[in-house]
Design a protein around this motif. Structure first.
Motif, PDB file in Angstrom:
ATOM      1  N   GLY A   1       0.816  -1.203   0.000  1.00 12.41           N
ATOM      2  CA  GLY A   1       0.000   0.000   0.000  1.00 12.41           C
ATOM      3  C   GLY A   1       0.856   1.261   0.000  1.00 12.41           C
ATOM      4  O   GLY A   1       0.549   2.244  -0.691  1.00 12.41           O
ATOM      5  N   THR A   2       1.937   1.236   0.773  1.00 15.12           N
ATOM      6  CA  THR A   2       2.852   2.379   0.814  1.00 15.12           C
ATOM      7  C   THR A   2       3.483   2.612  -0.550  1.00 15.12           C
ATOM      8  O   THR A   2       3.613   3.751  -1.009  1.00 15.12           O
TER       9      THR A   2
ATOM     10  N   TYR B   1       2.267   1.665  -3.541  1.00 15.15           N
ATOM     11  CA  TYR B   1       1.260   2.142  -4.489  1.00 15.15           C
ATOM     12  C   TYR B   1       0.936   3.620  -4.257  1.00 15.15           C
ATOM     13  O   TYR B   1       0.737   4.380  -5.209  1.00 15.15           O
ATOM     14  N   ASN B   2       0.891   4.047  -2.997  1.00 16.43           N
ATOM     15  CA  ASN B   2       0.667   5.464  -2.711  1.00 16.43           C
ATOM     16  C   ASN B   2       1.790   6.316  -3.295  1.00 16.43           C
ATOM     17  O   ASN B   2       1.558   7.404  -3.823  1.00 16.43           O
ATOM     18  N   HIS B   3       3.011   5.793  -3.191  1.00 16.86           N
ATOM     19  CA  HIS B   3       4.173   6.500  -3.753  1.00 16.86           C
ATOM     20  C   HIS B   3       4.020   6.661  -5.258  1.00 16.86           C
ATOM     21  O   HIS B   3       4.279   7.737  -5.812  1.00 16.86           O
TER      22      HIS B   3
ATOM     23  N   PHE C   1       1.149   6.513  -7.109  1.00 21.74           N
ATOM     24  CA  PHE C   1      -0.002   7.328  -7.486  1.00 21.74           C
ATOM     25  C   PHE C   1       0.236   8.817  -7.237  1.00 21.74           C
ATOM     26  O   PHE C   1      -0.307   9.667  -7.939  1.00 21.74           O
ATOM     27  N   ARG C   2       1.037   9.113  -6.221  1.00 26.75           N
ATOM     28  CA  ARG C   2       1.275  10.520  -5.905  1.00 26.75           C
ATOM     29  C   ARG C   2       2.493  11.092  -6.621  1.00 26.75           C
ATOM     30  O   ARG C   2       2.830  12.257  -6.454  1.00 26.75           O
TER      31      ARG C   2
END
Length: 390
Positions: free
Chosen positions: A119-120, A122-124, A126-127
């Protein structure tokens, strides 16, 4: 004299056996013993998996490599090394591996290997677009602030720069401008300008090396410099720190801005990686990043003596200049870089080559790694005197 059989013959016999022909009939037909056929079977019988077939020898080799890999992985986990690597360093590496090895390794495998939550990661990803947009805007703002500061002949502070930007239609708070000025090492005229001027002049006169290009041991003298390179119409800066004793590159970092942060981060990483050495001298030119209060105070906190080259005299920092000359001649000018990531990879590979493969004339044609290893061996073998136990 025993009969010799070719490898091709042995394989054909084993294939007949695998298709169901009885061992006794094969042995009688070919006039060989059952023990011989069993021995051939151990060598050439296929071991079938979902993906392919293996001979016993191949399967044994794979098993040995698997055990070795498991053992090495266990050592890495027990060392706790991965846990000490900051997350902000793991994420760009994961992104690079994901882009380069997407067909070979899944995101789950990569994240588990580097101990990062999916999750960490994927957040990286996407942002990333938002971060790049913010970074591009910040870079443009930094250039404008520096331009206004230079146009005022280094007189304007954050408030006056804010007014100039507002007149051009760009509204930015004085607090943000002040933070960017600190990062760039820009300091406007102040009421205590005379005192700061005298202090700066005194500090600039400190050339502790005086071209005495010698060191008795590692982590005695570090030299540093910044160079500029253009990658696809994009300017990037490379900051390096070199141990004068072994000419080893002990720290380096790439950035789009030649800011004080570039120098401080390079030093922090090198200082931690080399075990926070004591009695260290740090030598550089008089660039704004090196003479900034932020960097000078960092060296003071680490009890590191700061030394500067004479103004306009690159020979005072010859070791750093020599490295950049070698890097550009042997690596950078021979490549056509397609991206900043491509340039980063090139720098990583060259510095590894420079430290561990490339011999240096000043080191009696040893590599920096070998030169440091030889020093450690000499001092490890040095016998203790009676005074050492008093």
């Amino acid at each position: 004299m025993p009969m010799k059989y070719s490898t091709e013959f042995k394989i054909k016999v084993i294939r007949r056996y695998e298709k169901g022909e009885p061992i006794r009939e094969l042995c009688q037909e070919l006039n060989i013993s059952q023990s011989t056929l069993y021995h051939w079977g151990k060598q050439y019988c296929t071991i079938q998996t979902k993906t392919r077939s293996y001979t016993p020898a191949e399967f044994d080799a794979i098993t040995r490599r698997l055990k070795k890999a498991e053992h090495e992985l266990e050592i890495i986990r027990l060392s706790g090394y991965l846990a000490r690597v900051p997350l902000q360093e793991k994420l760009p590496l994961l992104e690079h591996l994901h882009n380069e090895m997407a067909e070979l390794h899944s995101v789950k495998e990569l994240c588990e290997a580097l101990e990062v939550a999916r999750g960490t990661f994927y957040n990286h990803i996407f942002r990333r677009a938002d971060r790049r947009k913010y970074q591009d805007e910040k870079t443009q703002l930094m250039q404008k602030i520096k331009q206004i500061f230079d146009d005022s002949e280094q007189r304007y502070g954050a408030d006056k720069i804010r007014v100039v930007l507002a007149e051009s239609g760009q509204r930015v708070s004085a607090k943000r401008i002040s933070a960017i000025m600190r990062e760039l090492g820009l300091q406007s005229v102040r009421t205590d300008a005379k005192r700061l001027y005298k202090k700066l002049q005194q500090r600039r006169k400190r050339n502790l090396l005086q071209r005495q290009f010698t060191a008795d041991h590692p982590n005695q003298v570090w030299v540093s410099d910044i160079t500029y390179f253009k990658v696809k119409n994009l300017g990037v800066y490379l900051c390096t720190i070199i141990d004068f004793f072994s000419r080893r590159v002990v720290g380096y970092r790439i950035s789009r801005c030649a800011s004080t942060r570039l120098v401080t981060m390079t030093f922090r990483n090198a200082y931690a990686e080399r075990g926070e050495p004591s009695d260290l001298t740090f030598h550089s030119d008089r660039g704004g990043q090196y003479i900034s209060d932020t960097f000078s105070k960092l060296l003071q906190r680490c009890q590191v003596k700061q030394s500067f080259s004479a103004s306009g005299c690159p020979y005072d920092n010859a070791a750093a200049e020599s490295f950049f000359a070698a890097f550009k001649k042997e690596e950078a000018y021979r490549r056509e870089y397609t991206s900043e990531r491509h340039f980063q990879k090139s720098v990583d590979e060259y510095i590894l080559f420079y430290n561990e493969v490339r011999s240096h004339q000043t080191l009696k044609y040893k590599t920096p790694q070998a030169f440091e290893d030889a020093y450690e061996e000499r001092h490890a073998e040095k016998p203790c005197s009676d005074n050492d136990f008093e």
